[in-house]
Each structure stands twice: as C-alpha cells, then as structure tokens.
Scaffold this active site. Structure first.
Site, PDB file in Angstrom:
ATOM      1  N   SER A   1       0.838  -1.197   0.000  1.00 47.31           N
ATOM      2  CA  SER A   1       0.000   0.000   0.000  1.00 47.31           C
ATOM      3  C   SER A   1       0.877   1.252   0.000  1.00 47.31           C
ATOM      4  CB  SER A   1      -0.960  -0.044   1.197  1.00 47.31           C
ATOM      5  OG  SER A   1      -1.972   0.930   1.065  1.00 47.31           O
TER       6      SER A   1
ATOM      7  N   ASP B   1      -9.017  -4.415  -6.319  1.00 44.40           N
ATOM      8  CA  ASP B   1      -8.523  -3.413  -5.366  1.00 44.40           C
ATOM      9  C   ASP B   1      -9.517  -2.262  -5.249  1.00 44.40           C
ATOM     10  OD1 ASP B   1      -7.010  -1.192  -4.168  1.00 44.40           O
ATOM     11  OD2 ASP B   1      -5.266  -2.479  -4.445  1.00 44.40           O
TER      12      ASP B   1
ATOM     13  N   HIS C   1      -7.679  -5.033  -1.482  1.00 46.27           N
ATOM     14  CA  HIS C   1      -6.452  -4.307  -1.129  1.00 46.27           C
ATOM     15  C   HIS C   1      -5.883  -4.748   0.224  1.00 46.27           C
ATOM     16  CE1 HIS C   1      -3.770  -0.761  -1.459  1.00 46.27           C
ATOM     17  NE2 HIS C   1      -3.879  -0.723  -0.136  1.00 46.27           N
TER      18      HIS C   1
END
Length: 469
Positions: free
Chosen positions: A217, A361, A393
């Site tokens: 991330s 995602d 995600h």
C-alpha cells in the site's frame, strides 16, 4: 504491574548506549521513572545537531538503543538480538537537507550480509505515528486504533527476521510527517539503507550487504520511489530487488476510490501531509476549506491513520472544500501539479521488481497498475506482475506476504531472475508454490514469539558479532 514496567524501563535505559554525533560522543539521558517512550514531537533524539546540513546523505548523526523494546501490538516485547535507532541525514522533495530516523532490527543468528528495508503503511500526517515510536512498548497509538496497521505489520516483519535478515524501518515521512510526499519517502528510504550500512561499527551490519525493498500500500509507493530514484541518487547501494504489494500509482485516482468509503480519512491526512512538504499549498488549502468544517479536517494532523479513518469513515471529503468535487481543492491546477509530481513512475529502476495487485482493489484500480507495469516494461525494467483475482487491497497485504518473502529470499540469496516482464493473473497469491508453508511458519513463529521465543532462524546463517548491550 507498574513496578515491573518501571523496572523493565530502567533496565533498558541503563543499558542505553551513548548517542554520537559522529565524533564527539554525547550521553543521552532519559528519566528512569518514565513508563512510556517519549513521542518524537518531544524527544530531542529526533532533532539533528547543528551543522548536519554539511554532511552527506545517509550520514549517521546520532544512534541509540530504543528506550523501550520493540513490541507486538504495543504490549508484548519480542526477543531480538539487538535493536538500534539511527538519526541520519537525508533530503526532502526539493533536495534540501533534512534528517529522519530508522529502526534497525537484528534477529538472533542473523546474516549481517542481508538487509531488508521495510516501508510501513504509516498513512498519517502526525510525527507521533512514525514507526520508530509506534513499534515501541507502551507507545501512544494516536487515537483509537491509530497505529493498528503498523502494529500488524510487525507480524510480517518477523517473517523477514526469521530468515535471519537484518531489517531497517525508516521513518520515511520525515520530521514533519509529510504523508504522500513520495520523493522525500524515496530519498529517506535510500538514505536509511546508507545509514544502516554505515552503522557497521556499532551494529555489525556488513557495509557491503545485499539489500531488498518491501512495502505494501503506502509503503509500496515509498519502496517504488526508492527503486525509481536508486540509479541516480544512490547507485552505490547493492539493492537486489523490490517487492511491492497493493501499489498505488496515482493519488488522483485513489482520491475518488477512497471518497465516501471506510478509509476516506486517508484523503484528509494526505492533503495535510502534502501541505507540509509543499508549504505553498497551505494557504491554498485554507482558501478552499469550508469554515465550519475546518477544525475537524485539520484535527487529522494530530492523529494516526486508524483513528482518522474512524473519524471520517463514509464521508464525502470533497464536501469539506468550497466548490466540492467539480471546482474545489483537487481541481486547482496548483494542487493537481503536486499530485502528479507524486505519481508513479518517476524513474527507471535497474533492479527486478515483484508487483502483487488485487484485481478487485478498492483503493487503487487495477488499471492504474496495469498502466504502470506497461510503462516500466517499455523501459526495459524486469517485472514479475501477479494479478490476484480473489483478494482486495487490505487482504492482499496478508495473503501476498509469503510470496514476497519467497521472492526476496531468492534475490538476497543471489538467485538471478530472468530479465523481461512477466504478467500472470492468478486465483490467489497465497496458493502460489511454497506460500502456504511460509504463512503457516509465520503464524507459528509469531505465536511462539509472544511466548518469548528468540526471533530469528534456529540455525546460525553466518558467524556474526552483535555488540553486547
């Protein structure tokens, strides 16, 4: 219990090594009675010494043992061979001198010739959310669930430590917590590696160690910028590969994905963080903020990511600005230029890269990463791109970790990867060969670590000397 806490604190502080500015040695004294670490906003360790601007990027300005042990979820210390913190010289987005801290974790039976730079998911515009502080026992989380993500990432970091790798964790947002300022993050990551290698005199780390990069991330973008900037900014570093999970190539696209979602607060922290780096953005921000919403918006600058997410969950962040989505802050060309300046890519990496991405995602659409990979590949970058059909995600940060560890293990072991680009769409990253075994071992190791097991491989991977406490 309070007595025991103070006793542990006193022992750690008693054994705290002197703090050096390079040549003269300054003794750094903390009160023995404190029962929690001093936050970075108040800790003089984080303030660089006079004249540091004249030193080279990566220079160690000061070093210490952390005042409190590195701990799982701020409450369960883990048994490491040694832990150090270094304040080092780095560069901001504009190439100006700055200083930040990296935390160096040395497992038992470490192989000092293998280093992993792990970039955490800080996602906050508050200096007291920095990993150097957040990972210590009894640190303040910066609001309800404030540093829960960083705390959780220590479970992934231990997987690297169990391989015998030295792990360095930079405070890549810098002293002002400039979240989303990824040029700074890239420089801080590279200079953190330089500082870690330069610490050999007191840590025992091999100054010529092979280095891997890993982040998911927001941490993946810091890692990616480090890879992009590596050839020109720090070409002397022997970086052998980067593993990126859930990469976010475009801030602009992510704004729309995040808005009105559970993590909408990331937008708020990002705006505040960028305004700290690009200071000319501050009056622009003030001019757009709706007056009666200003105080709540700016309160995010004093909280960590989990707490900010709770404060702004499911909200329309565009409504905080005059003009809303159509003609508000993010439509201003000056702000758009800042967002574009921190989009990927910003260079051509010379190292192989593993990219793991969820097809579904919810924060950064897969199309952005597809386009990023296409750009990298057209410039000759070696990429192994795996598109995960089943995850989202957040889940990919966990299910993709074993694949990242296996891939990094090969790179750090000197196993070369075939040049070129390879893209595959898979059902689930966790079902890749060897991944379930790594996941099972990681879970067991973390449970044993909670019971006091020394962190590190059972067999010595290399005869090394770790300086005594």
């Amino acid at each position: 219990m309070m007595f025991l806490t103070q006793l542990v604190s006193a022992l750690f502080l008693f054994f705290l090594g002197p703090i050096s500015y390079g040549k003269p040695v300054e003794t750094f004294v903390l009160p023995l009675a404190q029962d929690a670490p001093i936050p970075p906003s108040e800790d003089p360790f984080y303030q660089p010494p006079p004249g540091y601007e004249e030193t080279e990027p990566g220079t160690v300005l000061r070093q210490r043992r952390p005042p409190f042990p590195i701990s799982l979820f701020r409450s369960a210390p883990i048994d490491l061979a040694a832990t150090y913190q270094v304040l080092y010289r780095s560069s901001d987005t504009f190439g100006q001198p700055t200083a930040t801290v990296s935390t160096i974790l040395i497992p038992h039976n470490a192989n000092m010739s293998k280093v992993l730079s792990y970039q955490v998911v800080e996602d906050a515009a508050f200096i007291n959310c920095a990993p150097s502080y957040a990972l210590q026992l009894h640190s303040d989380p910066g609001g309800l669930f404030g540093t829960i993500i960083i705390q959780s990432e220590l479970l992934l970091i231990t997987a690297a430590l169990e391989n015998g790798w030295v792990v360095t964790i930079p405070d890549y947002e810098g002293p002002a917590a400039a979240f989303l300022a990824y040029w700074r993050a890239g420089y801080a990551t590279l200079d953190g590696i330089r500082a870690t290698l330069a610490s050999s005199g007191f840590t025992g780390v091999d100054p010529d160690a092979a280095v891997g990069l890993w982040g998911t991330s927001g941490g993946s973008v810091a890692s990616a910028f480090a890879a992009d900037l590596h050839p020109k900014y720090a070409p002397e570093l022997n970086i052998v590969g980067a593993a990126l999970g859930g990469v976010v190539p475009s801030i602009t696209t992510a704004l729309h994905s995040l808005n009105k979602g559970f993590d909408a607060g990331i937008i708020v922290s990002g705006v505040i963080g960028l305004s700290k780096e690009y200071t000319y953005m501050q009056p622009i921000l003030e001019s757009y903020l709706v007056p009666h919403l200003r105080d709540k918006f700016m309160s995010a600058g004093k909280k960590c990511s989990g707490a900010v997410s709770l404060d702004f969950r499911m909200e329309d962040i565009f409504s905080y600005f005059k003009g809303g989505e159509e003609s508000g802050l993010f439509a201003d060309p000056r702000v758009k230029a800042i967002l574009d300046h921190n989009a990927m890519p910003q260079g051509v990496p010379e190292i192989p890269i593993l990219i793991l991405k969820s097809v579904n995602d919810e924060i950064s659409p897969i199309s952005d990463t597809d386009a990023l990979v296409e750009k990298y590949c057209s410039n000759g970058v070696t990429i192994d791109y795996k598109r995960d059909l089943l995850s989202v995600h957040t889940i990919l940060a966990v299910t993709g970790a074993p694949e990242a560890v296996l891939w990094l293990r090969d790179r750090l072991d000197g196993i070369t990867v075939e040049k070129g680009c390879k893209t595959s769409t898979i059902f689930m990253t966790l079902l890749q060969p060897g991944a379930l075994e790594v996941m099972s071992k990681t879970i067991i190791d973390n449970l044993l670590n909670l019971l006091g097991k020394p962190v590190g491989p059972r067999l010595r991977t290399e005869i090394v000397h770790v300086p005594p406490l």
